[in-house]
Design a protein around this motif. Structure first.
Motif, PDB file in Angstrom:
ATOM      1  N   GLU A  66       0.857  -1.178   0.000  1.00  0.00           N
ATOM      2  CA  GLU A  66       0.000   0.000   0.000  1.00  0.00           C
ATOM      3  C   GLU A  66       0.889   1.222   0.000  1.00  0.00           C
ATOM      4  N   GLY A  67       0.694   2.100  -0.922  1.00  0.00           N
ATOM      5  CA  GLY A  67       1.521   3.308  -0.963  1.00  0.00           C
ATOM      6  C   GLY A  67       1.190   4.069  -2.234  1.00  0.00           C
ATOM      7  N   PHE A  68       1.557   5.339  -2.285  1.00  0.00           N
ATOM      8  CA  PHE A  68       1.198   6.196  -3.413  1.00  0.00           C
ATOM      9  C   PHE A  68       1.696   5.606  -4.735  1.00  0.00           C
ATOM     10  N   GLY A  69       0.772   5.422  -5.691  1.00  0.00           N
ATOM     11  CA  GLY A  69       1.138   4.928  -7.025  1.00  0.00           C
ATOM     12  C   GLY A  69       1.562   3.471  -7.054  1.00  0.00           C
ATOM     13  N   ARG A  70       1.465   2.767  -5.929  1.00  0.00           N
ATOM     14  CA  ARG A  70       1.947   1.387  -5.872  1.00  0.00           C
ATOM     15  C   ARG A  70       0.772   0.439  -6.058  1.00  0.00           C
ATOM     16  N   MET A  71       0.334   0.280  -7.282  1.00  0.00           N
ATOM     17  CA  MET A  71      -0.829  -0.558  -7.521  1.00  0.00           C
ATOM     18  C   MET A  71      -0.383  -1.956  -7.935  1.00  0.00           C
ATOM     19  N   PHE A  72      -0.922  -2.947  -7.275  1.00  0.00           N
ATOM     20  CA  PHE A  72      -0.691  -4.345  -7.631  1.00  0.00           C
ATOM     21  C   PHE A  72       0.786  -4.747  -7.582  1.00  0.00           C
ATOM     22  N   SER A  73       1.571  -4.112  -6.726  1.00  0.00           N
ATOM     23  CA  SER A  73       2.959  -4.559  -6.591  1.00  0.00           C
ATOM     24  C   SER A  73       3.195  -5.041  -5.160  1.00  0.00           C
ATOM     25  N   ARG A  74       4.226  -5.872  -5.005  1.00  0.00           N
ATOM     26  CA  ARG A  74       4.468  -6.497  -3.701  1.00  0.00           C
ATOM     27  C   ARG A  74       5.865  -6.150  -3.201  1.00  0.00           C
ATOM     28  N   ASP A  75       5.996  -5.900  -1.898  1.00  0.00           N
ATOM     29  CA  ASP A  75       7.308  -5.669  -1.303  1.00  0.00           C
ATOM     30  C   ASP A  75       7.987  -6.985  -0.979  1.00  0.00           C
ATOM     31  N   ARG A  76       7.177  -7.959  -0.537  1.00  0.00           N
ATOM     32  CA  ARG A  76       7.746  -9.235  -0.108  1.00  0.00           C
ATOM     33  C   ARG A  76       7.245 -10.361  -0.991  1.00  0.00           C
ATOM     34  N   LEU A  77       8.105 -11.357  -1.161  1.00  0.00           N
ATOM     35  CA  LEU A  77       7.717 -12.524  -1.957  1.00  0.00           C
ATOM     36  C   LEU A  77       7.814 -13.782  -1.102  1.00  0.00           C
ATOM     37  N   ASP A  78       8.012 -13.598   0.205  1.00  0.00           N
ATOM     38  CA  ASP A  78       8.314 -14.745   1.067  1.00  0.00           C
ATOM     39  C   ASP A  78       7.669 -14.626   2.444  1.00  0.00           C
ATOM     40  N   SER A  79       6.449 -14.103   2.500  1.00  0.00           N
ATOM     41  CA  SER A  79       5.831 -13.904   3.820  1.00  0.00           C
ATOM     42  C   SER A  79       5.291 -15.208   4.405  1.00  0.00           C
ATOM     43  N   GLY A  80       5.215 -16.253   3.581  1.00  0.00           N
ATOM     44  CA  GLY A  80       4.696 -17.533   4.074  1.00  0.00           C
ATOM     45  C   GLY A  80       3.175 -17.588   4.117  1.00  0.00           C
ATOM     46  N   THR A  81       2.530 -16.553   3.606  1.00  0.00           N
ATOM     47  CA  THR A  81       1.063 -16.548   3.576  1.00  0.00           C
ATOM     48  C   THR A  81       0.558 -16.103   2.204  1.00  0.00           C
ATOM     49  N   LEU A  82      -0.709 -16.394   2.002  1.00  0.00           N
ATOM     50  CA  LEU A  82      -1.419 -15.859   0.840  1.00  0.00           C
ATOM     51  C   LEU A  82      -2.341 -14.759   1.358  1.00  0.00           C
ATOM     52  N   THR A  83      -2.725 -13.853   0.491  1.00  0.00           N
ATOM     53  CA  THR A  83      -3.744 -12.878   0.882  1.00  0.00           C
ATOM     54  C   THR A  83      -4.950 -13.041  -0.033  1.00  0.00           C
ATOM     55  N   LEU A  84      -6.114 -13.184   0.620  1.00  0.00           N
ATOM     56  CA  LEU A  84      -7.373 -13.310  -0.117  1.00  0.00           C
ATOM     57  C   LEU A  84      -8.046 -11.937  -0.152  1.00  0.00           C
ATOM     58  N   TYR A  85      -8.272 -11.445  -1.355  1.00  0.00           N
ATOM     59  CA  TYR A  85      -8.974 -10.173  -1.542  1.00  0.00           C
ATOM     60  C   TYR A  85     -10.345 -10.491  -2.125  1.00  0.00           C
ATOM     61  N   VAL A  86     -11.399 -10.220  -1.349  1.00  0.00           N
ATOM     62  CA  VAL A  86     -12.748 -10.429  -1.871  1.00  0.00           C
ATOM     63  C   VAL A  86     -13.347  -9.058  -2.172  1.00  0.00           C
ATOM     64  N   VAL A  87     -13.741  -8.877  -3.425  1.00  0.00           N
ATOM     65  CA  VAL A  87     -14.398  -7.619  -3.807  1.00  0.00           C
ATOM     66  C   VAL A  87     -15.888  -7.847  -3.616  1.00  0.00           C
ATOM     67  N   ARG A  88     -16.434  -7.315  -2.515  1.00  0.00           N
ATOM     68  CA  ARG A  88     -17.826  -7.649  -2.140  1.00  0.00           C
ATOM     69  C   ARG A  88     -18.850  -6.960  -3.019  1.00  0.00           C
ATOM     70  N   HIS A  89     -18.646  -5.711  -3.259  1.00  0.00           N
ATOM     71  CA  HIS A  89     -19.583  -4.962  -4.109  1.00  0.00           C
ATOM     72  C   HIS A  89     -18.801  -3.884  -4.818  1.00  0.00           C
ATOM     73  N   LEU A  90     -19.289  -3.521  -5.968  1.00  0.00           N
ATOM     74  CA  LEU A  90     -18.524  -2.554  -6.748  1.00  0.00           C
ATOM     75  C   LEU A  90     -19.473  -1.739  -7.627  1.00  0.00           C
ATOM     76  N   SER A  91     -20.147  -0.777  -7.001  1.00  0.00           N
ATOM     77  CA  SER A  91     -20.965   0.156  -7.768  1.00  0.00           C
ATOM     78  C   SER A  91     -20.021   1.171  -8.418  1.00  0.00           C
ATOM     79  N   GLY A  92     -20.598   2.063  -9.204  1.00  0.00           N
ATOM     80  CA  GLY A  92     -19.767   3.097  -9.812  1.00  0.00           C
ATOM     81  C   GLY A  92     -19.037   3.908  -8.745  1.00  0.00           C
ATOM     82  N   ALA A  93     -19.778   4.229  -7.658  1.00  0.00           N
ATOM     83  CA  ALA A  93     -19.170   5.038  -6.579  1.00  0.00           C
ATOM     84  C   ALA A  93     -18.056   4.245  -5.895  1.00  0.00           C
TER      85      ALA A  93
END
Ligand SMILES: Nc1ncnc2c1ncn2[C@@H]1O[C@H](COP(=O)(O)OP(=O)(O)OP(=O)(O)O)[C@@H](O)[C@H]1O
Length: 318
Positions: free
Chosen positions: A210-237
């Protein structure tokens, strides 16, 4: 990790001549041998067009080479990564594909000369990989308007100015208008099993930064975990808020998203199979989807970073 006394690593390149850039630029064994020789690297190139990729991967595994180099795109890398995970051979990449999503995600150089220089000066780093129903991914598996996510990702990599931002938003909105919510039965290894309605979800090795302009990039490749991102709803707003939040580097708390760190998670849908985007390659996979992390399962040749990481002994000033 390799012993520091190893004098020189040997390289075995699988050149996939049908990969986008390889075929467009007409790269041959001779081209690659010359570029590797310029760097003093000991290389064998397999460019045999009459043998299947699977068979060539098998030959590479049986070779004496320390590093197997994927000379192709995401499909070539996926085939090799699956075979090399859990072995003592490392994987390097010559991004000769069309999209080269994995090479971009890993921050690898994208031209042939720079890629070979990066291999010569690089270092061996074990990274986590993800697995879903036996298929591997190095970066991300995504479901639901997956084509949109993957293509939009291509638009926001690297430089990200106002024009890219507008293009990204318009593209995403068009994809979104066509997408439907789906019911997901989510069962993480720790945490609450539940049914959620969602527009999309993605499972990422380690996590997006998370950081300015840092979209879809990762700092670590070895955290030992996965992250699940669920997009629950996505209206125009939601879309505008989320996109802006991502651009500004403040999006993790957004109500449209549920974010969870897991080592394993099962996700079921009502459909017997779903389309999953695995590191830029689309696959039809039977449900339920069982995602697992394989910590440090794959050793990769990566650009040299800090002194805390393992240098490629004997290869840099060969
Ligand atoms: N796992 C595989 N098994 C057999 N053949 C494969 C496999 N992956 C790719 N191929 C073949 O190799 C060709 C090139 O695929 P690859 O993904 O390496 O390059 P690309 O599609 O040009 O690049 P990118 O995937 O980065 O856009 C494919 O068109 C396919 O014919």
């Amino acid at each position: 990790m390799r012993d520091a006394s190893v004098p020189k690593l040997s390289y075995h390149v699988i050149l996939n001549a049908s990969a986008g850039t390889a075929s467009a630029t007409g790269v041959t064994s001779q081209t690659l041998e010359a570029v590797f020789a310029d760097r003093g690297l000991d290389v064998t190139v397999d460019s045999d067009p009459d043998v299947s990729l699977d068979e060539r991967v098998k030959r590479a595994l049986e070779s004496d080479a320390d590093v197997i180099v994927a000379g192709g795109g995401d499909g070539t890398i996926a085939a090799l990564a699956g075979a090399l995970a859990g072995t003592d051979k490392a994987l390097a990449v010559l991004p000769l594909g069309t999209v080269n999503a994995v090479a971009r995600d890993l921050g690898l150089p994208l031209t042939l000369e720079e890629a070979v220089a990066g291999i010569a000066d690089g270092e061996l780093r074990p990274i986590d990989i993800g697995e879903v129903n036996g298929r591997l991914f190095l970066h991300m598996a995504a479901v639901g308007f997956v084509a949109g996510i993957a293509a939009a990702r291509e638009k926001v990599r690297g430089h990200f100015g106002l024009l890219e931002f507008i293009g990204f938003s318009r593209f995403f909105a068009r994809r979104l208008a066509r997408s439907r919510r789906m019911a997901l039965a989510i069962n993480p290894d720790e945490g609450e099993a539940r049914v959620e309605r969602a527009q999309a979800f993605a499972v990422v090795c380690s996590e997006f930064s998370e950081g300015f302009g840092r979209m879809f990039s990762r700092d670590r490749l070895d955290s030992g975990t996965l992250t699940l991102y669920v997009v629950r709803h996505l209206s125009g707003a939601d879309l505008i808020r989320l996109t802006l939040g991502m651009f500004l580097g403040r999006w993790r708390q957004d109500d449209a998203l549920r974010i969870e760190h897991v080592r394993e998670v099962t996700v079921d849908t009502r459909k017997p199979t779903v389309k999953v985007m695995l590191d830029g390659e689309l696959a039809n996979i039977e449900t339920p989807l069982v995602f697992k992390v394989r910590p440090l399962a794959l050793t990769m040749v990566m650009p040299a970073q800090t002194s805390s990481q393992t240098p490629m002994e004997g290869t840099s000033a060969a």
